[in-house]
Design a protein around this motif. Sequence first.
Motif, mmCIF file in Angstrom:
data_model
loop_
_atom_site.group_PDB
_atom_site.id
_atom_site.type_symbol
_atom_site.label_atom_id
_atom_site.label_comp_id
_atom_site.label_asym_id
_atom_site.label_seq_id
_atom_site.Cartn_x
_atom_site.Cartn_y
_atom_site.Cartn_z
ATOM 1 N N SER A 49 6.722 -2.507 -0.080
ATOM 2 C CA SER A 49 6.351 -3.738 -0.779
ATOM 3 C C SER A 49 6.054 -4.865 0.206
ATOM 4 C CB SER A 49 7.490 -4.174 -1.713
ATOM 5 O OG SER A 49 8.582 -4.654 -0.948
ATOM 6 N N ARG A 63 -0.023 8.482 1.137
ATOM 7 C CA ARG A 63 -0.150 9.638 0.241
ATOM 8 C C ARG A 63 -0.218 10.906 1.081
ATOM 9 N NH1 ARG A 63 -1.870 7.159 -4.474
ATOM 10 N NH2 ARG A 63 -2.707 5.087 -4.145
ATOM 11 N N THR A 86 5.608 3.868 -0.734
ATOM 12 C CA THR A 86 5.039 2.529 -0.850
ATOM 13 C C THR A 86 6.006 1.513 -0.256
ATOM 14 O OG1 THR A 86 3.949 3.170 -2.907
ATOM 15 C CG2 THR A 86 4.104 0.818 -2.459
ATOM 16 N N THR A 131 0.836 -1.199 0.000
ATOM 17 C CA THR A 131 0.000 0.000 0.000
ATOM 18 C C THR A 131 0.875 1.256 0.000
ATOM 19 O OG1 THR A 131 -0.175 -0.039 2.409
ATOM 20 C CG2 THR A 131 -1.941 -1.105 1.172
ATOM 21 N N THR A 132 0.240 2.392 -0.230
ATOM 22 C CA THR A 132 0.957 3.648 -0.385
ATOM 23 C C THR A 132 0.443 4.693 0.593
ATOM 24 O OG1 THR A 132 1.301 3.202 -2.730
ATOM 25 C CG2 THR A 132 1.534 5.484 -2.027
ATOM 26 N N ARG A 138 4.613 10.312 -2.174
ATOM 27 C CA ARG A 138 4.009 8.984 -2.075
ATOM 28 C C ARG A 138 5.078 8.017 -1.585
ATOM 29 N NH1 ARG A 138 0.302 11.977 -2.540
ATOM 30 N NH2 ARG A 138 -1.180 12.093 -4.233
#
Length: 197
Positions: free
Chosen positions: A86, A76, A84, A73-74, A82
């Motif tokens: 992994s 923001r 993210t 998910t990221t 942004r």
Amino acid sequence: MDTEEATTAAETPPAADGSRWFYGCWIAAIALLALFALAAHAVTEFEKSLDGDGQMEQPGRSGSAYQPLGPGTTARYEDGLRVTVSAPEAHDDGTYSLTVTYKNGTDEGLALDGDSYPASLAVRAGEAHDEYATVYTVRQLDGAKSAAALAQPLPEDDERTVPLRLKPSRKGIPVTVEVSTPTPGSRETAHFQLTLG
């Protein structure tokens, strides 16, 4: 009808008055919509200035310690950053690798500063809201490599991936990745909770 009335009627036919009114209404409506859009944009920018650009703005989980984000998910941020994290990938030697990707959508270069205190990228054993997990541990095996990736500023509209190699004390433990900024308080810390195993 005398000559003066006939001349006036010929100069301004009734259809011309109606079409002028129609076009005038359209122009007024378009101008009103443009003013409304500008006002809405100004209110949004004012709200952001009250929050600060370092606030996270995403649907679903907030990314706080009590609502951590999951793998893949990221986070923001309002200013365009942004981040993210992994999903972890298992290796035969009992270690796990994952990446943290920064995408700079802000309007300036961004200092990631791998040597700051507290660390701008931290990995610890335990759930996001549990800062003092002692039942299990996790070691970061490539700390120097990660710090080197964070050392240089990230230019505007650029992206950088930071590798992490982790060794948990046992398989299946929860791990929290915390992403913050070199200047404490300038950006909310994003919490990501993963399971190694």
